[in-house]
Design a protein around this motif. Structure first.
Motif, mmCIF file in Angstrom:
data_model
loop_
_atom_site.group_PDB
_atom_site.id
_atom_site.type_symbol
_atom_site.label_atom_id
_atom_site.label_comp_id
_atom_site.label_asym_id
_atom_site.label_seq_id
_atom_site.Cartn_x
_atom_site.Cartn_y
_atom_site.Cartn_z
ATOM 1 N N THR A 4 0.993 -1.449 0.074
ATOM 2 C CA THR A 4 -0.104 -0.012 0.097
ATOM 3 C C THR A 4 0.835 1.341 -0.295
ATOM 4 N N SER A 5 0.347 2.545 -0.323
ATOM 5 C CA SER A 5 1.143 3.738 -0.445
ATOM 6 C C SER A 5 1.644 3.742 1.024
ATOM 7 N N ARG A 6 0.776 3.711 1.979
ATOM 8 C CA ARG A 6 1.431 3.811 3.556
ATOM 9 C C ARG A 6 2.511 3.070 3.815
ATOM 10 N N GLU A 7 2.372 1.582 3.329
ATOM 11 C CA GLU A 7 3.554 0.690 3.653
ATOM 12 C C GLU A 7 4.734 1.206 2.963
ATOM 13 N N GLN A 8 4.739 1.760 1.548
ATOM 14 C CA GLN A 8 5.705 2.020 1.065
ATOM 15 C C GLN A 8 6.590 3.219 1.751
ATOM 16 N N ASP A 9 5.758 4.237 2.266
ATOM 17 C CA ASP A 9 5.952 5.095 3.095
ATOM 18 C C ASP A 9 6.844 4.789 4.212
ATOM 19 N N VAL A 10 6.301 3.863 5.004
ATOM 20 C CA VAL A 10 7.086 3.211 6.006
ATOM 21 C C VAL A 10 8.346 2.357 5.559
ATOM 22 N N LEU A 11 8.238 1.975 4.654
ATOM 23 C CA LEU A 11 9.515 1.234 3.979
ATOM 24 C C LEU A 11 10.694 2.328 3.806
ATOM 25 N N ASP A 12 10.250 3.421 3.078
ATOM 26 C CA ASP A 12 11.223 4.327 2.816
ATOM 27 C C ASP A 12 11.889 4.960 4.124
ATOM 28 N N LEU A 13 11.157 5.256 5.142
ATOM 29 C CA LEU A 13 11.613 5.656 6.124
ATOM 30 C C LEU A 13 12.357 4.578 7.004
ATOM 31 N N VAL A 14 12.249 3.423 6.861
ATOM 32 C CA VAL A 14 13.051 2.430 7.618
ATOM 33 C C VAL A 14 14.569 2.390 6.788
ATOM 34 N N GLY A 15 14.216 2.675 5.561
ATOM 35 C CA GLY A 15 15.665 2.814 4.710
ATOM 36 C C GLY A 15 16.527 3.946 4.944
ATOM 37 N N GLU A 16 15.572 5.070 5.755
ATOM 38 C CA GLU A 16 16.546 6.350 6.194
ATOM 39 C C GLU A 16 17.212 6.083 7.710
ATOM 40 N N GLY A 17 16.812 4.962 8.226
ATOM 41 C CA GLY A 17 17.303 4.448 9.590
ATOM 42 C C GLY A 17 16.275 4.823 10.630
ATOM 43 N N LEU A 18 15.231 5.336 10.542
ATOM 44 C CA LEU A 18 14.482 5.855 11.482
ATOM 45 C C LEU A 18 13.799 4.743 12.553
ATOM 46 N N SER A 19 13.612 5.172 13.548
ATOM 47 C CA SER A 19 13.117 4.333 14.449
ATOM 48 C C SER A 19 11.318 4.246 14.228
ATOM 49 N N ASN A 20 10.886 3.099 15.051
ATOM 50 C CA ASN A 20 9.399 3.431 14.814
ATOM 51 C C ASN A 20 8.785 4.491 15.496
ATOM 52 N N THR A 21 9.328 4.906 16.551
ATOM 53 C CA THR A 21 8.854 6.096 16.916
ATOM 54 C C THR A 21 8.742 7.395 16.178
ATOM 55 N N GLU A 22 10.127 7.513 15.570
ATOM 56 C CA GLU A 22 10.442 8.688 14.634
ATOM 57 C C GLU A 22 9.447 8.565 13.276
ATOM 58 N N ILE A 23 9.413 7.242 12.989
ATOM 59 C CA ILE A 23 8.518 7.072 11.647
ATOM 60 C C ILE A 23 6.860 7.436 12.039
ATOM 61 N N ALA A 24 6.449 7.094 13.300
ATOM 62 C CA ALA A 24 5.182 7.505 13.649
ATOM 63 C C ALA A 24 4.895 9.025 13.857
ATOM 64 N N GLU A 25 6.171 9.736 14.212
ATOM 65 C CA GLU A 25 5.900 11.256 14.209
ATOM 66 C C GLU A 25 5.846 11.731 12.876
ATOM 67 N N ARG A 26 6.853 11.293 12.165
ATOM 68 C CA ARG A 26 7.074 11.674 10.603
ATOM 69 C C ARG A 26 5.684 11.560 9.942
ATOM 70 N N LEU A 27 4.919 10.505 10.104
ATOM 71 C CA LEU A 27 3.868 9.984 9.377
ATOM 72 C C LEU A 27 2.617 10.458 10.188
ATOM 73 N N HIS A 28 2.484 11.050 11.265
ATOM 74 C CA HIS A 28 1.562 11.465 11.934
ATOM 75 C C HIS A 28 0.529 10.207 12.323
ATOM 76 N N ILE A 29 1.200 9.025 12.535
ATOM 77 C CA ILE A 29 0.310 7.760 13.029
ATOM 78 C C ILE A 29 0.557 7.309 14.155
ATOM 79 N N GLY A 30 -0.059 6.506 14.800
ATOM 80 C CA GLY A 30 0.238 5.789 16.135
ATOM 81 C C GLY A 30 1.605 4.795 15.986
ATOM 82 N N ILE A 31 2.201 4.621 16.959
ATOM 83 C CA ILE A 31 3.499 3.655 16.954
ATOM 84 C C ILE A 31 2.853 2.290 16.735
ATOM 85 N N THR A 32 1.724 1.841 17.401
ATOM 86 C CA THR A 32 0.880 0.635 17.137
ATOM 87 C C THR A 32 0.706 0.510 15.511
ATOM 88 N N THR A 33 0.314 1.441 14.983
ATOM 89 C CA THR A 33 0.277 1.547 13.520
ATOM 90 C C THR A 33 1.483 0.959 12.905
#
Length: 211
Positions: free
Chosen positions: A153-182
């Motif tokens: 999905t587009s959101r999964e691709q967004d998360v994948l790109d941020l994993v590639g930047e080395g971001l933690s789950n918390t940082e990804i949540a903040e960047r995408l404005h979603i919950g850490i559980t998500t």
């Protein structure tokens, strides 16, 4: 409750790590070791979920201790915490079976998150270390893909790109404005869809279409 064994030859470092963990309701420090030999003995006796392992120690070092602990208890998660982030320490630690690699100058919150992620089966890495792993793999001629990974999905691709930047789950949540559980749900879905066993493999996948 996550059972944690602290391994470091400096008593002051162990004391600081214990204080940090003891302040968290879901972490329990079950033991401390001042060298690799003690770590091997305590791991067998205490059955920790996560071992926070230093690398440079007298006698049996952290790399040898990691290999021997995991030979006896393969389900144990070994999270390296070291001052030395160079390749001469990184790759032997990963070869020995360490699930993650953090530097001692990491913020306390990053270490605590790393322990929890290790216990959950994730592979926590300091951002600089993860990016270096990715660069080395791509420089060595990692396979390149064309466009986004199919089936995401587009959101999964967004998360994948941020994993590639080395971001933690918390940082990804903040960047995408979603919950850490998500975020965790997306990471799990990404690993399943791409047959990636850990976060490092996801990061490599994220970089395969980059110049």
């Amino acid at each position: 409750m996550i059972r944690v064994l602290l391994v470091d030859d400096q008593q002051l470092i162990r004391a600081g790590l214990r204080m940090l963990c003891d302040a968290e309701p879901d972490l329990e420090v079950v033991g401390e070791a001042g060298n690799g030999r003690e770590a091997i003995t305590l791991a067998a006796r205490l059955a920790p979920d996560v071992i926070v392992m230093d690398l440079r120690m007298p006698g049996v070092d952290g790399i040898s201790a990691t290999s021997r602990v995991l030979a006896e208890r393969p389900a144990t998660r070994v999270l390296v915490l070291t001052t030395f982030g160079d390749d001469d320490h990184l790759y032997p630690a990963l070869t020995a079976g360490a699930c993650g690699f953090l530097l001692k100058d990491a913020p306390p919150a990053e270490l605590l998150d790393g322990i929890r992620r290790a216990a959950a089966g994730d592979s926590p890495f300091s951002r600089d270390v993860l990016q270096r792993l990715v660069r080395r793999a791509t420089d060595a001629g990692a396979e390149r893909r064309r466009g986004p990974v199919e089936g995401l999905t587009s959101r999964e691709q967004d998360v994948l790109d941020l994993v590639g930047e080395g971001l933690s789950n918390t940082e990804i949540a903040e960047r995408l404005h979603i919950g850490i559980t998500t975020v965790k749900t997306h990471i799990t879905a990404l690993m399943t869809k791409t047959s990636s066993p850990n976060r490092v493999r996801l990061a490599l996948l994220a970089h395969r279409d980059r110049p």
